[in-house]
Scaffold this motif. Structure first.
Motif, PDB file in Angstrom:
ATOM      1  N   GLU A 221     -87.417 -35.599  68.952  1.00  0.00           N
ATOM      2  CA  GLU A 221     -86.554 -36.707  68.559  1.00  0.00           C
ATOM      3  C   GLU A 221     -87.265 -38.046  68.752  1.00  0.00           C
ATOM      4  OE1 GLU A 221     -82.135 -38.544  69.550  1.00  0.00           O
ATOM      5  OE2 GLU A 221     -83.381 -37.744  71.154  1.00  0.00           O
ATOM      6  N   ARG A 222     -87.998 -38.175  69.846  1.00  0.00           N
ATOM      7  CA  ARG A 222     -88.701 -39.432  70.101  1.00  0.00           C
ATOM      8  C   ARG A 222     -89.714 -39.727  68.990  1.00  0.00           C
ATOM      9  NH1 ARG A 222     -87.786 -43.025  71.480  1.00  0.00           N
ATOM     10  NH2 ARG A 222     -89.358 -43.801  72.924  1.00  0.00           N
ATOM     11  N   TYR A 223     -90.448 -38.711  68.566  1.00  0.00           N
ATOM     12  CA  TYR A 223     -91.424 -38.909  67.487  1.00  0.00           C
ATOM     13  C   TYR A 223     -90.722 -39.256  66.175  1.00  0.00           C
ATOM     14  CZ  TYR A 223     -95.833 -37.662  69.748  1.00  0.00           C
ATOM     15  OH  TYR A 223     -96.970 -37.667  70.528  1.00  0.00           O
ATOM     16  N   SER A 224     -89.609 -38.598  65.916  1.00  0.00           N
ATOM     17  CA  SER A 224     -88.888 -38.901  64.684  1.00  0.00           C
ATOM     18  C   SER A 224     -88.358 -40.331  64.700  1.00  0.00           C
ATOM     19  CB  SER A 224     -87.740 -37.908  64.479  1.00  0.00           C
ATOM     20  OG  SER A 224     -86.744 -38.054  65.473  1.00  0.00           O
ATOM     21  N   LEU A 225     -87.971 -40.813  65.878  1.00  0.00           N
ATOM     22  CA  LEU A 225     -87.500 -42.192  65.982  1.00  0.00           C
ATOM     23  C   LEU A 225     -88.628 -43.192  65.721  1.00  0.00           C
ATOM     24  CD1 LEU A 225     -85.128 -41.933  69.086  1.00  0.00           C
ATOM     25  CD2 LEU A 225     -84.464 -42.328  66.709  1.00  0.00           C
ATOM     26  N   LEU A 226     -89.822 -42.894  66.210  1.00  0.00           N
ATOM     27  CA  LEU A 226     -90.942 -43.802  65.925  1.00  0.00           C
ATOM     28  C   LEU A 226     -91.300 -43.753  64.445  1.00  0.00           C
ATOM     29  CD1 LEU A 226     -92.851 -45.851  67.148  1.00  0.00           C
ATOM     30  CD2 LEU A 226     -94.535 -44.036  67.450  1.00  0.00           C
ATOM     31  N   ALA A 227     -91.178 -42.578  63.820  1.00  0.00           N
ATOM     32  CA  ALA A 227     -91.411 -42.497  62.378  1.00  0.00           C
ATOM     33  C   ALA A 227     -90.437 -43.398  61.628  1.00  0.00           C
ATOM     34  CB  ALA A 227     -91.278 -41.052  61.899  1.00  0.00           C
ATOM     35  N   ILE A 228     -89.182 -43.383  62.044  1.00  0.00           N
ATOM     36  CA  ILE A 228     -88.175 -44.233  61.401  1.00  0.00           C
ATOM     37  C   ILE A 228     -88.472 -45.706  61.656  1.00  0.00           C
ATOM     38  CG2 ILE A 228     -85.733 -44.897  61.473  1.00  0.00           C
ATOM     39  CD1 ILE A 228     -85.099 -41.932  61.998  1.00  0.00           C
ATOM     40  N   PRO A 277     -88.175 -29.059  60.886  1.00  0.00           N
ATOM     41  CA  PRO A 277     -87.808 -29.450  62.251  1.00  0.00           C
ATOM     42  C   PRO A 277     -88.839 -28.940  63.252  1.00  0.00           C
ATOM     43  CG  PRO A 277     -86.427 -27.634  61.483  1.00  0.00           C
ATOM     44  CD  PRO A 277     -87.260 -28.055  60.311  1.00  0.00           C
ATOM     45  N   SER A 278     -89.426 -29.843  63.999  1.00  0.00           N
ATOM     46  CA  SER A 278     -90.509 -29.467  64.916  1.00  0.00           C
ATOM     47  C   SER A 278     -90.013 -28.848  66.213  1.00  0.00           C
ATOM     48  CB  SER A 278     -91.359 -30.702  65.241  1.00  0.00           C
ATOM     49  OG  SER A 278     -91.920 -31.247  64.079  1.00  0.00           O
ATOM     50  N   ALA A 279     -88.851 -29.290  66.684  1.00  0.00           N
ATOM     51  CA  ALA A 279     -88.395 -28.896  68.016  1.00  0.00           C
ATOM     52  C   ALA A 279     -88.315 -27.392  68.231  1.00  0.00           C
ATOM     53  CB  ALA A 279     -87.045 -29.549  68.308  1.00  0.00           C
ATOM     54  N   PRO A 280     -87.743 -26.608  67.317  1.00  0.00           N
ATOM     55  CA  PRO A 280     -87.660 -25.162  67.577  1.00  0.00           C
ATOM     56  C   PRO A 280     -89.022 -24.503  67.755  1.00  0.00           C
ATOM     57  CG  PRO A 280     -86.187 -25.796  65.784  1.00  0.00           C
ATOM     58  CD  PRO A 280     -87.058 -26.978  66.077  1.00  0.00           C
ATOM     59  N   ILE A 281     -90.016 -24.961  66.983  1.00  0.00           N
ATOM     60  CA  ILE A 281     -91.351 -24.364  67.105  1.00  0.00           C
ATOM     61  C   ILE A 281     -92.022 -24.826  68.395  1.00  0.00           C
ATOM     62  CG2 ILE A 281     -93.622 -24.111  66.037  1.00  0.00           C
ATOM     63  CD1 ILE A 281     -92.361 -24.437  63.359  1.00  0.00           C
ATOM     64  N   LEU A 282     -91.862 -26.096  68.753  1.00  0.00           N
ATOM     65  CA  LEU A 282     -92.449 -26.580  70.001  1.00  0.00           C
ATOM     66  C   LEU A 282     -91.829 -25.880  71.205  1.00  0.00           C
ATOM     67  CD1 LEU A 282     -92.660 -30.437  69.330  1.00  0.00           C
ATOM     68  CD2 LEU A 282     -94.538 -28.787  69.324  1.00  0.00           C
ATOM     69  N   ALA A 283     -90.545 -25.554  71.111  1.00  0.00           N
ATOM     70  CA  ALA A 283     -89.895 -24.831  72.195  1.00  0.00           C
ATOM     71  C   ALA A 283     -90.450 -23.423  72.322  1.00  0.00           C
ATOM     72  CB  ALA A 283     -88.387 -24.781  71.965  1.00  0.00           C
TER      73      ALA A 283
END
Length: 423
Positions: A221-228, A277-283
């Motif tokens: 989420e943090r990375y997606s916020l910086l992208a935005i 979505p990156s989070a599921p794979i990173l998890a």
């Protein structure tokens, strides 16, 4: 030392023992959102300076300054965000350290203009103010890691971070204040970046617990916020261009196309970023986080370059600048191509599979390249701009008309593989 957690308000200090990697409902904190504001401002200064450098026909110096300044901004944000994901206590000490880092970002942003100007005028690199701001951020980060080192579990990892960050800052002091030739400065800066980039790799591998306890959904989420936030620069660039066009022509077809294309470009880049979505794979695969995290620097820089390139459109209509259409379209097209390739590479790294339906994805690269050819041939700016835009828009259309099935299948295979292997 207080570990008080009851009630609605926090008091005193909390021990940085590390947060749970499976904490339910973990999202960005109000402090992190406040922290991001100064980076939005820094990206704004960076994009404006880059556009100005291209406008005065100092492309290579401006590009070098853009990459150097952008890397410093992004790296400082990355370091804070990963630390906060693992150790954020939200106590008064953490908040004050964050405030100090925000002050450092502001100083860094103030130093961007002198650094750009020195390179554009062929003078020795004037990076003292910028480096001073960067060092303020990094010294504050050392303070945060020293607090984390009080935890016996993460002590060795935290102290390794402290040593690596401190060594790099000594190097940056030398780069900024010791007189050197341009080549000497570049070599010294490269060595500093090697230390900066290798520091987390060494520290995480020295961890006795398999790494710091960063949260996959939170960091995604943090990375997606910086992208935005970085995409905000494309909106600013569109506004700057539209203001110049309307000042010269009024509300014409050109101004309408510039506004429409600029907003459509912002939306298309946003859409393509969130395809996977990156989070599921990173998890499921925490070991894939380094390349994913570092690789995003290219994505953020490319988005900022798109914003600067949209800003350049206004210079085409400025009678005092006479910016060639081919320069604007080349800058925009190359930025979009780099962004698209970086997105593909990150997706492939996470899923360990090449992008599906490659024939449908190629337009995101081929159409911007075609736009450059059309600009060289002398076709109007508005047409070339629409051809560049057609690249990322084509990816969105391909995804929504069935391409999502392939990405969804890749995601399921990657997550399932992680669950099976326990990665």
């Amino acid at each position: 030392m207080s570990d008080h957690t009851e009630g609605f308000y926090r008091h005193g200090l909390s021990r940085m023992s590390g947060r749970s990697t499976t904490e339910h409902g973990r999202v960005a904190s109000p402090l992190e959102l406040l922290f991001d504001l100064v980076f939005a401002a820094a990206f704004g200064v960076l994009g404006t300076q880059f556009a100005h450098g291209i406008a005065i026909d100092e492309v290579m110096p401006a590009l070098g300054a853009f990459l150097f300044g952008g890397a410093a901004i992004i790296w400082a944000w990355i370091n804070y965000s990963w630390f906060a994901s693992a150790f954020d206590t939200d106590d008064w000490a953490f908040r004050l350290m964050t405030m100090l880092q925000m002050a450092g970002v502001i100083v860094l942003a103030i130093g961007l203009a002198p650094m750009f100007a020195s390179l554009e005028h062929g003078q020795p690199i004037d990076n003292q103010v910028m480096v001073a701001g960067y060092i303020v951020m990094r010294v504050a980060m050392i303070g945060q890691w020293l607090r984390a080192a009080r935890s016996s579990v993460h002590r060795r990892t935290a102290l390794t971070y402290v040593v690596c960050i401190a060594l790099a800052q000594v190097g940056w002091v030398i780069v900024a204040w010791v007189p050197m030739t341009l080549s000497g400065t570049l070599i010294a800066a490269a060595l500093c970046w090697v230390v900066e980039l290798l520091g987390p790799v060494i520290a995480e591998r020295r961890s006795a617990t398999g790494g710091t306890p960063w949260h996959p959904h939170h960091i995604s989420e943090r990375y997606s916020l910086l992208a935005i936030i970085t995409l905000g620069e494309t909106v600013i660039g569109t506004i700057a261009a539209a203001q110049e066009v309307t000042a010269e022509e009024g509300w014409s077809a050109n101004s309408i196309v510039v506004i429409a294309a600029g907003i459509a470009m912002t939306f298309a880049l946003w859409w393509t970023y969130f395809l996977l979505p990156s989070a599921p794979i990173l998890a499921a695969h925490r070991s894939r986080a380094f390349v994913w995290g570092y690789g995003h620097a290219v994505i953020f820089l490319a988005i900022a370059a798109v914003g600067a390139s949209l800003h350049l459109i206004g210079y085409v209509f400025d009678p005092e600048v006479h910016m060639p259409t081919v320069t604007v379209i080349t800058s925009l097209a190359v930025s979009v191509i780099i962004y698209s390739l970086a997105i593909y590479a990150i997706h492939a790294w996470l899923t360990r599979e090449p992008t599906k339906n490659i024939a449908l994805q190629l337009p995101s690269v081929l159409l911007p390249a075609l736009a450059i050819v059309l600009a060289v041939a002398g076709l109007p700016l508005w047409l070339c701009l629409l051809v560049v835009l057609a690249g990322p828009v084509g990816v969105v259309l391909a995804y929504e008309t069935g391409g999502w099935r392939g990405i969804d299948a890749q995601l399921h295979r990657a997550v399932t593989a992680g669950s099976t292997t326990g990665a």
